[in-house]
Design an enzyme around this catalytic site. Structure first.
Site, PDB file in Angstrom:
ATOM      1  N   TYR A 255     -65.913  25.691 -19.527  1.00 13.31           N
ATOM      2  CA  TYR A 255     -67.282  25.889 -20.019  1.00 13.31           C
ATOM      3  C   TYR A 255     -67.286  26.891 -21.161  1.00 13.31           C
ATOM      4  CZ  TYR A 255     -69.474  23.591 -15.988  1.00 13.31           C
ATOM      5  OH  TYR A 255     -69.892  22.689 -15.054  1.00 13.31           O
TER       6      TYR A 255
ATOM      7  N   TYR B 170     -62.147  21.254 -12.874  1.00 18.76           N
ATOM      8  CA  TYR B 170     -61.761  22.656 -13.056  1.00 18.76           C
ATOM      9  C   TYR B 170     -61.646  23.382 -11.724  1.00 18.76           C
ATOM     10  CZ  TYR B 170     -66.869  23.522 -12.800  1.00 18.76           C
ATOM     11  OH  TYR B 170     -68.186  23.571 -12.425  1.00 18.76           O
TER      12      TYR B 170
ATOM     13  N   ARG C  92     -63.389  21.555  -8.746  1.00 19.85           N
ATOM     14  CA  ARG C  92     -64.551  20.684  -8.870  1.00 19.85           C
ATOM     15  C   ARG C  92     -64.123  19.352  -9.469  1.00 19.85           C
ATOM     16  NH1 ARG C  92     -69.589  21.622  -9.052  1.00 19.85           N
ATOM     17  NH2 ARG C  92     -69.462  19.792  -7.745  1.00 19.85           N
TER      18      ARG C  92
ATOM     19  N   HIS D 213     -67.795  16.503 -13.491  1.00 19.02           N
ATOM     20  CA  HIS D 213     -69.225  16.331 -13.212  1.00 19.02           C
ATOM     21  C   HIS D 213     -70.051  16.777 -14.401  1.00 19.02           C
ATOM     22  CE1 HIS D 213     -68.338  20.515 -12.163  1.00 19.02           C
ATOM     23  NE2 HIS D 213     -69.568  20.771 -12.548  1.00 19.02           N
TER      24      HIS D 213
ATOM     25  N   HIS E 297     -73.935  18.436 -14.982  1.00 19.58           N
ATOM     26  CA  HIS E 297     -75.118  18.993 -14.326  1.00 19.58           C
ATOM     27  C   HIS E 297     -76.378  18.401 -14.965  1.00 19.58           C
ATOM     28  CE1 HIS E 297     -72.979  22.357 -12.254  1.00 19.58           C
ATOM     29  NE2 HIS E 297     -72.127  22.227 -13.256  1.00 19.58           N
TER      30      HIS E 297
END
Ligand SMILES: [Fe+3]
Lengths: 208, 241
Positions: free
Chosen positions: B107, B146, B156, B159, B161
């Site tokens: 991120y 990640y 995770r 995905h 959000h």
């Protein structure tokens, strides 16, 4: 077998995670140039009718630590108690008041802060007035489904005592968890509304 | 719209519980008192509406909306779908916001500590407003999986959000989209907060070969369902009576 009801099911909620600000307030996390301004920062303008107030506070976890990665949204009526929404059918709200705000909790202090106006009275389903209130929605890492609550005003004692929603709270000492304390800051009425996710002072959250 | 009643009660057994100890952060952030059940009032049956004029032409193009020196690295994908309510009616004018990691699973955030590289050309955020039929779409690169500090080796699944504003504050929803065929979905402590397998499957976007752009982008279809409203067809009462 009977006939099938054809309703769909709501998409299950998932946590907003630690990086909700990338999507909700990208400029605030230094992702600049994608869009100019994060939504929900400015609720009032120079032409907004009503009494200017500051709403601030922190969100505490069960250990008493303030959340530094939460996002708070508020939704409220204008000074006459009307919502600026196409779903509002009782009249036309102040066009200079959006009524919706969105703020992150500060990455160091955990404080959130809104500059807004005090809302007017909105009727309950049976027509009785609800005391002036602001709807809150809280999301963060570790919160699996957004939490709905309401903030009421400490200087509206009479209205609060009559409010049909507050009256629904069975354990009367918990009513206090929804009432923001008034003080003054730079000449502006300032209401402190701390939210406790857990513990003795756990805020009343709603299933609405 | 304005001739409709309150929203169906949220099925809390379909959503994750607040307290889900396999997802450790939830332990201290979960309310322990029961929620106070309240039939919607006007305060929850209304909500902000965002005009199409708020949205810029690149807001739904994550390949271009942050790019500085070229396209971001990664597999180009299109994500599209509809926002519907529980009555299977489209929700037009809904604001859909999305954010994600880059192709390496990183991120763009100063608190992010994963060592995968930042992509100078990828911001990771976008938004769209649904059209009259409730449709939205955006272009992006497929996010990577990640690791995250929960168990010592929790990852995770890939995905995206999603945050959705429907027509009322009662419909407010944040969720995540997963990708068809990813085995990591079934190993994730956050996914597993959803109690029902069918609920998890509702969040898995389908690979759609018919919408794929040949020699350009894969496509995934992701429909989102918000709460539905009661019809007031048998109700003659005026508001407040
Ligand atoms: Fe994530």
């Amino acid at each position: 077998m009977v006939q099938k009801l054809t309703t769909l099911r709501e998409s299950p909620s998932q946590t907003a995670g630690p990086y909700i600000h990338i999507g909700a307030t990208p400029n605030w996390v230094e992702i600049t140039g994608v869009w100019e301004e994060d939504l929900g920062l400015m609720i009032v303008g120079p032409d907004t009718k009503g009494e200017r107030v500051i709403i601030k506070g922190r969100v505490f976890d069960g250990s008493g630590t303030p959340l530094k990665d939460a996002l708070i949204e508020i939704w409220q009526a204008d000074t006459d108690g009307l919502y600026n929404s196409p779903e509002e059918r009782r009249g036309k709200a102040d066009p200079n008041f959006v009524g919706w705000g969105r703020q992150p909790t500060d990455g160091v202090t955990g404080e959130y802060r809104f500059e807004t106006i005090k809302p007017g009275l909105v009727p309950y389903k049976d027509g009785r007035p609800m005391a002036p209130h602001i709807t809150f929605w809280i999301v963060a890492r570790g919160i699996n489904i957004g939490l709905h609550t309401r903030m009421y005003f400490s200087d509206e004692e009479a209205a609060n005592a009559q409010c049909p929603v507050l009256a629904r709270i069975e354990h009367k000492h918990r009513v206090q968890t929804l009432i923001a304390t008034r003080s003054e800051e730079n000449g502006l009425p300032t209401y402190t509304f701390d939210i406790h996710l857990q513990g003795e002072k756990e805020t009343v959250f709603f299933d609405i | 719209m304005s001739d409709q009643g309150s929203f169906y009660q949220r099925d809390r057994s379909w959503h994750p519980a607040a307290f889900t100890p396999q997802y450790k952060t939830s332990v201290l952030r979960s309310p322990q008192y029961p929620l106070l059940s309240l039939d919607n009032t006007i305060s929850e049956m209304t909500g902000p509406r965002f005009g199409h004029n708020k949205i810029g032409p690149l807001d739904n193009d994550l390949i271009r909306n942050f790019a500085k020196t070229g396209d971001p690295i990664g597999q180009r994908i299109i994500v599209y779908g509809r926002v519907l309510d529980e009555n299977a009616r489209p929700v037009p004018g809904a604001l859909v916001e999305f954010w994600q990691a880059n192709a390496g699973g990183r991120y763009r955030h100063k608190k992010e500590t994963y060592l995968a590289a930042i992509d100078p050309n990828f911001g990771g955020c976008g938004r769209a407003i649904t059209d009259e039929e409730g449709r939205y779409w955006f272009r992006t690169i497929k996010p990577g999986a990640y690791p995250w500090p929960n168990g010592v080796n929790d990852w995770r699944p890939a995905h995206i959000h999603f945050s959705i504003f429907g027509h009322a504050f009662a419909q407010r929803l944040i969720t995540q989209m997963y990708f068809e065929g990813d085995p990591m979905i079934w190993q994730c402590p956050i996914v597993s907060t959803i109690p029902d397998k069918a609920g998890i499957e509702q969040l898995i976007a389908a690979l759609d070969r018919n919408t794929t752009l040949p020699m350009d982008s894969l496509a995934y279809k992701f429909d989102i369902v918000l709460r539905g409203r009661r019809s007031t067809m048998f109700e003659n009462r005026m508001e407040g009576n």
